[in-house]
Design an enzyme around this catalytic site. Structure first.
Site, mmCIF file in Angstrom:
data_model
loop_
_atom_site.group_PDB
_atom_site.id
_atom_site.type_symbol
_atom_site.label_atom_id
_atom_site.label_comp_id
_atom_site.label_asym_id
_atom_site.label_seq_id
_atom_site.Cartn_x
_atom_site.Cartn_y
_atom_site.Cartn_z
ATOM 1 N N ASP A 137 79.633 -22.292 -35.405
ATOM 2 C CA ASP A 137 78.972 -21.035 -35.096
ATOM 3 C C ASP A 137 78.877 -20.873 -33.579
ATOM 4 O OD1 ASP A 137 77.834 -18.657 -35.845
ATOM 5 O OD2 ASP A 137 75.815 -19.472 -36.010
ATOM 6 N N HIS A 144 72.797 -10.521 -27.330
ATOM 7 C CA HIS A 144 71.944 -11.384 -28.155
ATOM 8 C C HIS A 144 71.384 -12.530 -27.316
ATOM 9 C CE1 HIS A 144 70.497 -13.767 -31.530
ATOM 10 N NE2 HIS A 144 71.285 -14.761 -31.190
ATOM 11 N N GLU A 209 71.093 -13.048 -39.570
ATOM 12 C CA GLU A 209 71.859 -12.759 -38.348
ATOM 13 C C GLU A 209 73.187 -12.128 -38.754
ATOM 14 O OE1 GLU A 209 70.305 -15.850 -34.894
ATOM 15 O OE2 GLU A 209 72.186 -16.309 -35.892
ATOM 16 N N GLU A 211 76.858 -11.462 -38.277
ATOM 17 C CA GLU A 211 77.959 -12.080 -37.533
ATOM 18 C C GLU A 211 79.286 -11.692 -38.173
ATOM 19 O OE1 GLU A 211 77.737 -16.199 -36.618
ATOM 20 O OE2 GLU A 211 75.545 -16.226 -36.444
ATOM 21 N N ASP A 243 74.115 -15.363 -41.053
ATOM 22 C CA ASP A 243 73.610 -16.674 -40.650
ATOM 23 C C ASP A 243 72.086 -16.666 -40.810
ATOM 24 O OD1 ASP A 243 73.225 -19.149 -39.467
ATOM 25 O OD2 ASP A 243 73.380 -18.364 -37.424
ATOM 26 N N ARG A 247 63.154 -18.843 -38.307
ATOM 27 C CA ARG A 247 62.834 -18.838 -36.872
ATOM 28 C C ARG A 247 61.730 -19.804 -36.495
ATOM 29 N NH1 ARG A 247 67.369 -16.868 -34.883
ATOM 30 N NH2 ARG A 247 67.790 -14.742 -35.583
ATOM 31 N N GLN A 250 63.127 -23.197 -36.481
ATOM 32 C CA GLN A 250 64.034 -23.329 -35.332
ATOM 33 C C GLN A 250 63.275 -23.619 -34.036
ATOM 34 O OE1 GLN A 250 66.631 -19.935 -35.071
ATOM 35 N NE2 GLN A 250 67.719 -20.662 -33.260
ATOM 36 N N LYS A 263 68.901 -23.424 -40.053
ATOM 37 C CA LYS A 263 70.117 -22.657 -40.331
ATOM 38 C C LYS A 263 70.873 -23.156 -41.554
ATOM 39 C CE LYS A 263 70.434 -20.271 -36.278
ATOM 40 N NZ LYS A 263 70.745 -18.843 -36.153
ATOM 41 N N THR A 267 74.343 -19.893 -45.631
ATOM 42 C CA THR A 267 75.095 -18.923 -44.834
ATOM 43 C C THR A 267 75.912 -18.118 -45.836
ATOM 44 O OG1 THR A 267 75.259 -20.485 -43.000
ATOM 45 C CG2 THR A 267 76.821 -18.644 -42.999
ATOM 46 N N GLU A 384 65.296 -9.869 -32.833
ATOM 47 C CA GLU A 384 65.521 -8.910 -31.748
ATOM 48 C C GLU A 384 64.991 -7.526 -32.094
ATOM 49 O OE1 GLU A 384 69.608 -9.293 -29.723
ATOM 50 O OE2 GLU A 384 69.807 -10.485 -31.546
#
Lengths: 437, 437
Positions: A137, A144, A209, A211, A243, A247, A250, A263, A267, A384
């Site tokens: 990844d 970002h 996420e 991607e 993904d 949070r 993380q 993570k 996925t 975000e």
């Protein structure tokens, strides 16, 4: 990559559903996937055309495909086809375009033979398209990286290496699932900044996420590099990739070796691999560096990549909550970005990955990293969009979200369009959040 | 795990080379590997005994092995055997011990049938023991983490999460190679702290890391956890692991997502997987936390693991330079540590890995992280041994090393020994540094 007859805007398929203006899968697309049906539990390679799937094992057995690709088309996964390389991919695409084009395959015996290999999409269950060996990844969106960095280090959002290195890390292969698979909210260690100790509990700040995922073609041998000028030929095609990210897990775990359990619980990828050849009409210049940006080092510089390494690909995220689903509401679009805002091209990611001799293999998957753009509604994750939960999303039914709730479904969609080219769709990548167990 | 007849110190093999006091592979060990010979290019599973390999495919075909394990023993890799689980592993070990023991297999017809399945080790080429799906590397030595942290943050060497989380990250599966494979010095982006920009050049600070690798057994389904009390049963066995590291690449690239190209160009493992059952006599209490250390969270706590989760396993590193090789010198031991100094047990690493529902699969490999101990000569990499190059190693022939030079060979060795148990060896993990290309 040269445009050819397979890109011709004016050509139509004799499968009428492929000719509808907003179809993701017109004659000019022809993405590959792996499916099975209730009638035959074997995993089969197929090409999408409108609302049909062309069973490539059946087509190969019927002698309809080039000899060089027929054995690979009979496999239960795309790896062998990925290993064949760009000339073979082109030959197969050209042949499929011929078989499915109304001009090149008029009504008659051959069309009947092709018809016999068609399966309605609604009768097919889609599987993972490849046996994914290694999954990497990246972090290729400067928007970002800047947004996330701003939350952690307002005075110095972007780390000094960002404009030099296509930052990436290894992800988990085993937990990659195909669109439609429900994803369970993980447990993990959570430690609020003011708590003296962590607790082990269900993740609270559950995120997605947006991607793009790129599948690797033949690859390289251990100890050899892939020059950037040859990297584009190593890219087989792309999928949408979610993904999923915990949070709060993380934040507490990621120092010093990077994200791990935040993570690797899941996925999700979309099932149809849209080939780089199908996307050839949508190449645009790579990210335009301004005067303050360093030129990439020579191993990351190639004139063709600079001129055409970007990809004009619109990427959208929709949210459907449990309440909205009950109320019969449609999914609500929460962002729309474009892949051309990425700081590094897909070819640069691949060339960098192999620059130390790391061997890439057919079926390896490269995630782009969250695709965010310069505008607010181009942000590719909840972190975000809600700015760490400080600006909740307001949904049409009156609900609010800081992060994802149980029952929420995230739907990624993607498509390429421009005047003079047929619209190419990536299909959908869907996943619903299950409560922690 | 209960000790049983397979651990009996007094038992001998009728293969005399297995009875030599310092043999790595006595009757009490019986590690598994995959080999081939010039006579038969097939990859075959074997068990090591003295200087011989028992060909398990041949043994299974001869009807010598339990029916439940015979199909798995005929595979070209250990994955199927790993998937069978601890009772099947025990049954196979018990049977092999019986077939190879001088007391249980006296001279006669059966011994002759077993003999027919033996291959001299010198005639065998060892291959990777398993198809490694996902490879995860941990950071379980508090001494290593403290030493490395001291170089980066003298005032605060250990990050706040270290004593709570078994820190780990995903590594690269494709570039794992078997002992004896030469490893090329990688290129990478290097940026001295005082340079305005990085350069792409061969790594200068080339290092090894001494680790233990553990292979996963049956594993868990996506979304399910593995309780710590069941984690030990999920561990099939261990190998020596050299996590080659490009320190200068690592320094510049690793923020914010962790090491990537600094590590993924090669990882070397020893070919013989020593089973957890063979190591049962060498379990010791887990790392003794002092009053200042927090108790692990409940999901990382289990009374049996606390009492017996540690492993008394001596691990040594030898260096043989090109000059020493030319001079006919023996490899020089540069460190000797012990796995019992690890802060987290192997079972804790595995339980943590699955604690978010991440699915572990047979053949997945867990690296322990660099094994360093409290004493100076227990440091498991050059970075620590030379304290970042500031205290070069002096070698017997007069050479000095800050990091590894081209032509240097690193040899990892490991063994377990204690009074009342037969010495169990891990064999060797060797790799020579090739110049950059």
């Amino acid at each position: 990559m040269m445009l050819n007859q397979t890109h011709d805007l004016t050509r139509r398929s004799w499968i009428e559903s492929a000719n509808v203006a907003d179809s993701d899968f017109p004659l000019q697309n022809l993405p590959y996937g792996v499916f099975r049906t209730a009638a035959d539990p074997s995993a089969l390679i197929g090409a999408a055309i409108g609302d049909r799937i062309l069973d490539l094992r059946a087509a190969a057995r019927a002698g309809l495909l080039p000899d060089a690709v027929s054995p690979a088309c009979g496999q239960p996964e795309l790896n062998a086809l990925m290993a064949l390389g760009a000339p073979a991919w082109s030959a197969l695409r050209a042949r499929l375009s011929e078989l499915l084009g109304s001009d090149t395959c008029p009504e008659g015996e051959q069309r009947a033979r092709v018809s016999a290999c068609l399966v309605p999409m609604r009768d097919a269950e889609m599987l993972l398209p490849a046996r994914i060996g290694d999954y990497t990844d990246f972090y290729a969106s400067i928007h970002h990286a800047t947004n996330v960095g701003s939350m952690l280090r307002p005075e110095n959002p972007l780390l000094p290496n960002y404009k030099w290195i296509p930052i990436g890390y290894h992800g988990r292969g085993s937990s990659i699932v195909v669109s439609g698979t429900a994803v369970r909210r993980p447990h993990g260690q959570l430690k609020p900044a003011d708590a003296p100790a962590p607790v082990f509990a269900p993740c609270k700040n559950f995120d997605y996420e947006l991607e793009l995922g790129a599948f690797v073609g033949p690859g390289n041998r251990l100890g050899e590099r892939i020059p950037l000028a040859q990297a584009a030929n190593q890219l087989f095609g792309v999928v949408l990739l979610n993904d999923w990210s915990a949070r709060d897990v993380q934040t507490w775990e990621y120092q010093p070796l990077g994200p791990f359990l935040a993570k690797n619980f899941a996925t999700t990828i979309s099932p149809w691999v849209v080939t780089m050849e199908a996307l050839a009409p949508f190449h645009v210049p790579a990210f335009k560096r301004d005067g303050a940006d360093p030129a990439p080092l020579p191993y990351l510089t190639d004139a063709t990549d600079t001129a055409r390494g970007g990809l004009n690909l619109t990427l959208e995220v929709y949210l459907l909550t449990a309440q909205m689903r009950l109320a019969g509401q449609a999914p609500h679009r929460i962002s729309r970005g474009n892949f051309q805002h990425m700081y590094w091209t897909l070819a640069q990611l691949l060339a960098h990955h192999a620059s130390n001799g790391c061997n890439l293999q057919p079926g390896d998957l490269l995630g782009s990293g969250t695709v965010s753009g310069p505008e607010r509604d181009m942000r590719g994750c909840m972190l975000e969009l809600t700015w760490r939960g400080t600006e909740p999303l307001k949904l049409p039914g009156g609900e609010e979200r800081k992060f994802l709730a149980d029952g929420d479904e995230i739907i990624l969609r993607g498509y390429a369009e421009r005047p003079g080219a047929r619209r190419i769709g990536l299909g959908e990548c869907r996943g619903t959040v299950l409560p922690a167990n």
